[in-house]
Design a protein around this motif. Structure first.
Motif, PDB file in Angstrom:
ATOM      1  N   LEU A   1      19.445 -15.436  -4.345  1.00 19.85           N
ATOM      2  CA  LEU A   1      20.455 -15.498  -5.407  1.00 19.85           C
ATOM      3  C   LEU A   1      20.628 -16.925  -5.914  1.00 19.85           C
ATOM      4  N   LEU A   2      20.740 -17.871  -4.992  1.00 16.57           N
ATOM      5  CA  LEU A   2      20.924 -19.268  -5.388  1.00 16.57           C
ATOM      6  C   LEU A   2      19.664 -19.825  -6.048  1.00 16.57           C
ATOM      7  N   ALA A   3      18.506 -19.404  -5.590  1.00 17.26           N
ATOM      8  CA  ALA A   3      17.254 -19.873  -6.189  1.00 17.26           C
ATOM      9  C   ALA A   3      17.181 -19.482  -7.659  1.00 17.26           C
ATOM     10  N   TYR A   4      17.733 -18.327  -7.993  1.00 12.28           N
ATOM     11  CA  TYR A   4      17.732 -17.883  -9.388  1.00 12.28           C
ATOM     12  C   TYR A   4      18.493 -18.863 -10.273  1.00 12.28           C
ATOM     13  N   PHE A   5      19.504 -19.507  -9.705  1.00  6.59           N
ATOM     14  CA  PHE A   5      20.291 -20.481 -10.464  1.00  6.59           C
ATOM     15  C   PHE A   5      19.815 -21.911 -10.228  1.00  6.59           C
ATOM     16  N   GLY A   6      18.606 -22.033  -9.678  1.00  7.26           N
ATOM     17  CA  GLY A   6      17.996 -23.349  -9.537  1.00  7.26           C
ATOM     18  C   GLY A   6      18.463 -24.140  -8.344  1.00  7.26           C
ATOM     19  N   GLN A   7      19.066 -23.474  -7.347  1.00  6.65           N
ATOM     20  CA  GLN A   7      19.551 -24.178  -6.168  1.00  6.65           C
ATOM     21  C   GLN A   7      18.781 -23.736  -4.928  1.00  6.65           C
ATOM     22  N   GLU A   8      18.461 -24.667  -4.075  1.00  3.23           N
ATOM     23  CA  GLU A   8      17.722 -24.375  -2.860  1.00  3.23           C
ATOM     24  C   GLU A   8      18.656 -24.399  -1.656  1.00  3.23           C
ATOM     25  N   ARG A   9      18.359 -23.506  -0.708  1.00  3.13           N
ATOM     26  CA  ARG A   9      19.050 -23.572   0.574  1.00  3.13           C
ATOM     27  C   ARG A   9      18.037 -23.240   1.644  1.00  3.13           C
ATOM     28  N   ALA A  10      18.212 -23.816   2.807  1.00  4.86           N
ATOM     29  CA  ALA A  10      17.253 -23.629   3.902  1.00  4.86           C
ATOM     30  C   ALA A  10      17.846 -22.690   4.941  1.00  4.86           C
ATOM     31  N   GLY A  11      17.002 -21.830   5.476  1.00  6.11           N
ATOM     32  CA  GLY A  11      17.402 -21.002   6.605  1.00  6.11           C
ATOM     33  C   GLY A  11      18.231 -19.796   6.239  1.00  6.11           C
ATOM     34  N   SER A  12      18.686 -19.113   7.260  1.00  5.12           N
ATOM     35  CA  SER A  12      19.449 -17.880   7.113  1.00  5.12           C
ATOM     36  C   SER A  12      20.914 -18.188   6.823  1.00  5.12           C
ATOM     37  N   CYS A  13      21.525 -17.376   5.954  1.00  4.99           N
ATOM     38  CA  CYS A  13      22.951 -17.601   5.649  1.00  4.99           C
ATOM     39  C   CYS A  13      23.847 -16.961   6.704  1.00  4.99           C
ATOM     40  N   GLY A  14      23.339 -15.933   7.405  1.00  7.10           N
ATOM     41  CA  GLY A  14      24.138 -15.275   8.436  1.00  7.10           C
ATOM     42  C   GLY A  14      25.229 -14.377   7.900  1.00  7.10           C
ATOM     43  N   ASN A  15      25.261 -14.165   6.585  1.00  2.00           N
ATOM     44  CA  ASN A  15      26.322 -13.333   6.013  1.00  2.00           C
ATOM     45  C   ASN A  15      25.783 -12.445   4.895  1.00  2.00           C
ATOM     46  N   CYS A  16      24.565 -11.929   5.077  1.00  2.00           N
ATOM     47  CA  CYS A  16      24.031 -10.904   4.184  1.00  2.00           C
ATOM     48  C   CYS A  16      23.281  -9.895   5.050  1.00  2.00           C
ATOM     49  N   ASP A  17      23.000  -8.732   4.500  1.00  2.00           N
ATOM     50  CA  ASP A  17      22.407  -7.681   5.324  1.00  2.00           C
ATOM     51  C   ASP A  17      21.021  -8.047   5.844  1.00  2.00           C
ATOM     52  N   THR A  18      20.224  -8.765   5.057  1.00  2.00           N
ATOM     53  CA  THR A  18      18.875  -9.092   5.520  1.00  2.00           C
ATOM     54  C   THR A  18      18.873 -10.151   6.612  1.00  2.00           C
ATOM     55  N   CYS A  19      19.914 -10.972   6.679  1.00  2.00           N
ATOM     56  CA  CYS A  19      20.019 -11.949   7.768  1.00  2.00           C
ATOM     57  C   CYS A  19      20.583 -11.312   9.036  1.00  2.00           C
ATOM     58  N   LEU A  20      21.545 -10.425   8.861  1.00  2.00           N
ATOM     59  CA  LEU A  20      22.200  -9.823  10.014  1.00  2.00           C
ATOM     60  C   LEU A  20      21.398  -8.671  10.608  1.00  2.00           C
ATOM     61  N   ASN A  21      20.544  -8.059   9.794  1.00  2.00           N
ATOM     62  CA  ASN A  21      19.734  -6.935  10.280  1.00  2.00           C
ATOM     63  C   ASN A  21      18.387  -7.013   9.573  1.00  2.00           C
ATOM     64  N   LYS A  22      17.502  -7.844  10.091  1.00  2.00           N
ATOM     65  CA  LYS A  22      16.234  -8.148   9.425  1.00  2.00           C
ATOM     66  C   LYS A  22      15.468  -6.871   9.097  1.00  2.00           C
ATOM     67  N   PRO A  23      15.151  -6.630   7.823  1.00  2.00           N
ATOM     68  CA  PRO A  23      14.431  -5.406   7.473  1.00  2.00           C
ATOM     69  C   PRO A  23      12.974  -5.460   7.909  1.00  2.00           C
ATOM     70  N   GLU A  24      12.425  -4.293   8.183  1.00  2.00           N
ATOM     71  CA  GLU A  24      11.015  -4.193   8.546  1.00  2.00           C
ATOM     72  C   GLU A  24      10.156  -4.154   7.288  1.00  2.00           C
ATOM     73  N   THR A  25       8.940  -4.617   7.416  1.00  2.00           N
ATOM     74  CA  THR A  25       7.978  -4.478   6.328  1.00  2.00           C
ATOM     75  C   THR A  25       6.779  -3.675   6.827  1.00  2.00           C
ATOM     76  N   TRP A  26       6.039  -3.112   5.909  1.00  2.00           N
ATOM     77  CA  TRP A  26       4.839  -2.360   6.282  1.00  2.00           C
ATOM     78  C   TRP A  26       3.800  -2.535   5.194  1.00  2.00           C
ATOM     79  N   ASP A  27       2.548  -2.312   5.561  1.00  2.00           N
ATOM     80  CA  ASP A  27       1.453  -2.436   4.609  1.00  2.00           C
ATOM     81  C   ASP A  27       1.399  -1.150   3.787  1.00  2.00           C
ATOM     82  N   GLY A  28       1.892  -1.239   2.560  1.00  2.00           N
ATOM     83  CA  GLY A  28       1.949  -0.061   1.697  1.00  2.00           C
ATOM     84  C   GLY A  28       0.758   0.061   0.770  1.00  2.00           C
ATOM     85  N   THR A  29      -0.335  -0.660   1.062  1.00  2.00           N
ATOM     86  CA  THR A  29      -1.474  -0.677   0.149  1.00  2.00           C
ATOM     87  C   THR A  29      -2.069   0.714  -0.046  1.00  2.00           C
TER      88      THR A  29
END
Length: 617
Positions: free
Chosen positions: A384-412
């Protein structure tokens, strides 16, 4: 005025009028610059104190601060809030009769106003310009400055004429303010308002108190009800829907299920809209179900959640709408449910929208960015911040993807199967179909439509049995998000893109996000990005003991009764944060009460003894 005077005067006003001891972030630099006569462009998130950046200079500089705002329906509340602080404020707009306007004009000409609110369209009237010429102007504050961006989500044509202010009054400082601007919008505001030589202040756009959560849409109204019951029972909040019909249906659904909710959209009678907005601002615990016609300029500080039942059209819109939660800095939720149909519907709207091809491309880029935010497996706040031209490093700890890391899979392989189906329908049969029919073919279903078109004879018929219908819809959604599919036509048929060929040839991998299974509820559990409602509502600027919590509720009851008696929103009297500090510190004298943050001189004189009486009770 020497160099030290602006600082001293601004701090005195901050303490005396607003009841705060110190500035936040870049407020002091902005205020000093404007007091000194400089132009400024201020990009600062909702709840970060933008209003002080023009209110304090207007109170310090000689003359009247002219505040240009598109929010006619909220001007009375904005003025009431300033009057409660002891500032001399008023407005001129179309809701007034001629006698009322003449009274305000006379106050301005007599130098008896600190701030005068005007809608941008009034500045097109020669009579308004002549009126301003005859008085003394301290500054021009252009609020919601992103409205000047011609292809932005809140474009207002009347804002384009505001560049004339500097031409007519070159010695009057201007401060333009907005809570949402990408680098491109920032540049457009600068050019259209002639602010190339102004100082630009860009604050950190992060709102750490907001928990961002995006979930797959299943039964959205039931998902919303579960959120409100489990985490936000009794809280004020806003629910955004794309259509007027959805607004009405959702509001009725919530009311039927015991949630106090009101509808708001442009199709309602103006009196109904005004009444519902007033109730939302003045009463505790109401839920407003609305289209995006509602929300800009809503200063209610205790909105604990903003929920979207449909996909926003852009990240700018999403950021601004979610920013209406938690203006008081307390924990709040930004919750979004979205699904495949949202993507299809918005693509159709873009394809059929007014404007030229370039405009439709811009809308497509906005939607692609929103889809990317929804489908990311990385920290949502970082994206979200990158969209507005701002950088942040690491996990924020207060969004769903940080608190419950989603799985990825090869959908090719799944992508190749689905794209092959779309290709064969278009190439072999010269036909186009939507996601549901394509999914039926992959699952080997002999539906009447499949049989009618003899699609059971296709080589891809039944090759997708390894995934269920919901998972295939997720594949379609993510292919749309990655630009490997698009939709066209009135019925939202699926069409390949230029990028599809690389996947079909096997030269491009397609990683996909696996939609998480909905966790089972357990007593006291905290799901992804969530906390139980009681715990969230107990969090405050200061921790409250059981005794202090009871005092806080007594103070809220007093505030509610007083607000009703005066016909103003409760937060105009005191914010929750101020009441919590009063409840925690329990001042016993007016002098002690005066040291509480948010208690200025006027509020101390007006409400101080009542607060002490409530405490003594």
């Amino acid at each position: 005025m020497d160099a030290a005077e602006p600082v001293s005067a601004a701090r005195q006003v901050l303490r005396r009028v607003f009841g705060y001891e110190s500035f936040r972030g870049e407020q002091q630099d902005i205020i000093e610059h404007v007091i000194g006569g400089g132009d400024a462009l201020v990009l600062m998130p909702t709840g970060a104190g933008k209003s002080l950046c023009y209110q304090i200079p207007a109170l310090v500089r000689p003359g009247t601060g002219i505040v240009i705002s598109p929010l006619i329906a909220l001007m009375q509340d904005q003025v009431d809030a300033l009057r409660a602080l002891g500032a001399r404020a008023d407005f001129i707009n179309s809701t007034q009769d001629p006698d009322q306007r003449r009274t305000v004009e006379a106050l301005y000409l007599a130098g008896e106003l600190d701030m005068l609110y005007l809608a941008p369209e009034r500045l097109r009237l020669p009579s308004t310009m002549d009126l301003l010429d005859r008085g003394r102007i301290a500054l021009f504050a252009i609020d919601e400055a992103h409205c000047v961006a011609q292809w932005g989500h809140d474009f207002r044509p009347d804002y384009l004429a505001l560049s004339a202010l500097h031409e007519r009054w070159p010695d009057v400082p201007r401060v333009a303010l907005t809570a949402t601007a990408t680098p491109a919008t920032h540049q457009e505001i600068t050019g259209r308002l002639g602010l190339e030589n102004a100082r630009h202040f860009v604050a950190d756009f992060d709102r750490p108190n907001i928990s961002y959560r995006i979930v797959p849409k299943k039964e959205p109204k039931k998902q919303l009800l579960d959120l409100l019951r489990s985490e936000h029972a009794g809280d004020a909040g806003i629910v955004y829907c794309l259509s007027r019909a959805s607004v009405e249906q959702t509001a009725d659904f919530l009311v039927t299920n015991g949630i106090a909710a009101l509808p708001y959209h442009a199709g309602l009678d103006a009196r109904v809209r005004a009444r519902n907005q007033a109730r939302f601002l003045r009463e505790d615990g109401l839920v407003m179900v609305a289209t995006i016609a509602f929300g800009m300029g809503i200063d209610k500080p205790d909105v604990r959640f903003v929920a979207h039942l449909d996909l926003p059209k852009s990240v700018e819109g999403y950021y601004q709408e979610t920013g209406r939660a938690g203006r008081d800095g307390l924990p709040s939720t930004a919750w979004l449910a979205y699904g495949l149909q949202d993507v299809v519907q918005l693509r159709k709207m873009i394809n059929s929208s007014d404007g030229d091809a370039a405009h439709r491309r811009r809308q497509g880029v906005h939607l692609d960015a929103m889809l990317s935010l929804c489908e990311t497996v990385e920290c949502r706040r970082t994206g979200l911040l990158a969209y507005f031209g701002q950088e942040r490093a690491g996990s924020c700890g207060n969004c769903d993807t940080c608190l419950n890391k989603p799985e990825t899979w090869d959908g090719t392989v799944a992508a190749q199967k689905l794209l092959s189906t779309v290709l064969r329908l278009a190439k072999e049969r010269r036909q186009k179909f939507g996601a549901g029919h394509v999914t039926d073919i992959l699952l080997g279903r002999t539906t009447p439509k499949v049989t009618q078109h003899e699609h059971q004879t296709l080589t891809v018929f039944g090759v997708g049995a390894e995934l269920n219908e919901s998972q295939w819809r997720g594949v379609v959604r993510q292919l749309l998000a990655q630009g490997l599919l698009t939709v066209e036509g009135e019925h939202g048929t699926l069409v390949l893109t230029d990028a599809s060929a690389d996947v079909l040839r096997g030269t491009r991998k397609v990683p996909m996000r696996r939609d998480p299974e909905r966790p089972a509820k357990t007593a006291g559990s905290r799901g992804a990005g969530s906390a139980d409602g009681k715990a969230k509502r107990a969090v405050a600027v200061v921790d409250l003991s059981a005794e202090a919590a009871a005092v806080f509720e007594r103070l809220r009851a007093w505030r509610g009764a007083t607000a009703k008696e005066q016909s103003v929103p409760a937060y105009v009297i005191f914010h929750d944060a101020t009441l919590r500090e009063i409840a925690s510190r329990a001042p016993s004298t007016l002098a002690e009460l005066a040291t509480i943050s948010g208690v200025g001189e006027n509020k101390l004189a007006k409400y101080g003894q009542q607060v002490l009486d409530a405490l003594a009770a």
